[in-house]
Write a protein that holds these residues in place. Structure first.
Motif, PDB file in Angstrom:
ATOM      1  N   ARG A   2       0.884  -1.222  -0.005  1.00 16.81           N
ATOM      2  CA  ARG A   2       0.063   0.044   0.021  1.00 16.81           C
ATOM      3  C   ARG A   2       0.915   1.234  -0.158  1.00 16.81           C
ATOM      4  O   ARG A   2       2.044   1.228   0.959  1.00 16.81           O
ATOM      5  CB  ARG A   2      -1.110   0.053   1.268  1.00 16.81           C
ATOM      6  N   ILE A   3       0.575   2.169  -0.836  1.00 23.49           N
ATOM      7  CA  ILE A   3       1.314   3.423  -0.817  1.00 23.49           C
ATOM      8  C   ILE A   3       1.224   4.136   0.317  1.00 23.49           C
ATOM      9  O   ILE A   3       2.338   4.898   0.578  1.00 23.49           O
ATOM     10  CB  ILE A   3       0.759   4.322  -2.039  1.00 23.49           C
ATOM     11  N   SER A   4       0.338   4.305   1.182  1.00 26.74           N
ATOM     12  CA  SER A   4       0.373   5.053   2.401  1.00 26.74           C
ATOM     13  C   SER A   4       1.589   4.529   3.382  1.00 26.74           C
ATOM     14  O   SER A   4       1.868   5.480   3.954  1.00 26.74           O
ATOM     15  CB  SER A   4      -0.997   4.707   3.323  1.00 26.74           C
ATOM     16  N   TYR A   5       1.856   3.366   3.461  1.00 29.76           N
ATOM     17  CA  TYR A   5       3.108   2.981   3.990  1.00 29.76           C
ATOM     18  C   TYR A   5       4.476   3.593   3.559  1.00 29.76           C
ATOM     19  O   TYR A   5       5.394   3.744   4.480  1.00 29.76           O
ATOM     20  CB  TYR A   5       3.209   1.473   3.891  1.00 29.76           C
ATOM     21  N   TYR A   6       4.469   4.145   2.329  1.00 27.00           N
ATOM     22  CA  TYR A   6       5.421   4.816   1.723  1.00 27.00           C
ATOM     23  C   TYR A   6       5.530   6.366   1.611  1.00 27.00           C
ATOM     24  O   TYR A   6       6.342   6.819   1.199  1.00 27.00           O
ATOM     25  CB  TYR A   6       5.871   4.075   0.424  1.00 27.00           C
ATOM     26  N   GLY A  11       7.363  11.603   0.360  1.00 25.35           N
ATOM     27  CA  GLY A  11       7.296  13.028   0.764  1.00 25.35           C
ATOM     28  C   GLY A  11       8.515  13.584   0.811  1.00 25.35           C
ATOM     29  O   GLY A  11       8.806  14.788   0.542  1.00 25.35           O
ATOM     30  N   TRP A  12       9.362  12.654   1.684  1.00 24.52           N
ATOM     31  CA  TRP A  12      10.955  13.243   2.063  1.00 24.52           C
ATOM     32  C   TRP A  12      11.660  13.452   0.852  1.00 24.52           C
ATOM     33  O   TRP A  12      12.405  14.498   0.265  1.00 24.52           O
ATOM     34  CB  TRP A  12      11.578  12.239   2.850  1.00 24.52           C
ATOM     35  N   ALA A  13      11.451  12.498  -0.315  1.00 27.31           N
ATOM     36  CA  ALA A  13      12.181  12.628  -1.580  1.00 27.31           C
ATOM     37  C   ALA A  13      11.599  13.932  -2.366  1.00 27.31           C
ATOM     38  O   ALA A  13      12.298  14.406  -2.900  1.00 27.31           O
ATOM     39  CB  ALA A  13      11.651  11.339  -2.243  1.00 27.31           C
ATOM     40  N   VAL A  14      10.570  14.339  -2.107  1.00 29.50           N
ATOM     41  CA  VAL A  14      10.105  15.472  -2.683  1.00 29.50           C
ATOM     42  C   VAL A  14      10.663  16.551  -2.163  1.00 29.50           C
ATOM     43  O   VAL A  14      10.902  17.759  -2.900  1.00 29.50           O
ATOM     44  CB  VAL A  14       8.196  15.619  -3.078  1.00 29.50           C
ATOM     45  N   LEU A  54      12.732   4.860   3.904  1.00 29.98           N
ATOM     46  CA  LEU A  54      12.249   3.745   3.284  1.00 29.98           C
ATOM     47  C   LEU A  54      12.303   2.576   3.834  1.00 29.98           C
ATOM     48  O   LEU A  54      11.251   1.576   3.659  1.00 29.98           O
ATOM     49  CB  LEU A  54      13.083   3.969   1.824  1.00 29.98           C
ATOM     50  N   LEU A  55      13.313   2.091   4.707  1.00 24.71           N
ATOM     51  CA  LEU A  55      13.150   1.145   5.427  1.00 24.71           C
ATOM     52  C   LEU A  55      12.070   0.869   6.406  1.00 24.71           C
ATOM     53  O   LEU A  55      11.823  -0.172   6.630  1.00 24.71           O
ATOM     54  CB  LEU A  55      14.716   0.893   6.116  1.00 24.71           C
ATOM     55  N   TYR A  56      11.834   1.778   7.188  1.00 26.12           N
ATOM     56  CA  TYR A  56      10.953   1.931   8.017  1.00 26.12           C
ATOM     57  C   TYR A  56       9.254   1.572   7.518  1.00 26.12           C
ATOM     58  O   TYR A  56       8.569   0.999   7.768  1.00 26.12           O
ATOM     59  CB  TYR A  56      10.648   3.288   8.641  1.00 26.12           C
TER      60      TYR A  56
END
Length: 133
Positions: A2-6, A11-14, A54-56
């Protein structure tokens, strides 16, 4: 998956892209340090946090039964290549920014620090790969 986990990692990449691709005149002047440059420290923190997020995300995603060496290696390589991509983009845009190999190295060092922190986090098993119940 699910995208919500990422969402935090994405967001941090943005945030990284916006902060690193802004035109140079828009950015505040960085303080001058003797040993370590402020800019290198910021790059290391940005990309270290990116790796941890990302690992989280993998750790929280129920579709990923456990975070494996493959997830960790892939995440680290993604962060390193993302850091290099940011530098290439800075060099290709004519906005007063330039590609800097030292920044790419700082991005990678941040990834290494993030990787070290990941293994030090207490919420996982001693093996470093299993999720806690």
């Amino acid at each position: 998956m699910r995208i919500s986990y990422y969402a935090l990692a994405l967001g941090w990449a943005v945030v990284i892209l916006i902060g690193t691709l802004l035109p140079a005149p828009v950015l505040p002047p960085a303080p001058k340090w003797d040993i370590l440059t402020f800019d290198s420290l910021v790059h290391a923190i940005l990309f270290g946090v990116q790796l941890l997020l990302l690992l989280y995300a993998f750790h929280r995603d129920p579709a990923v039964p456990q975070v494996t060496k493959r997830h960790i290696t892939g995440s680290f390589l993604f962060v390193v290549f993302f850091g290099i991509l940011v530098e290439v983009l800075q060099g290709s845009m004519s906005m007063g920014r330039e590609a800097d190999p030292v920044d790419a190295l700082s991005n990678t060092i941040g990834g290494v620090i993030g990787l070290g922190l990941w293994f030090l986090l207490p919420r996982r098993s001693a093996a470093g790969f299993k999720k806690s119940s």
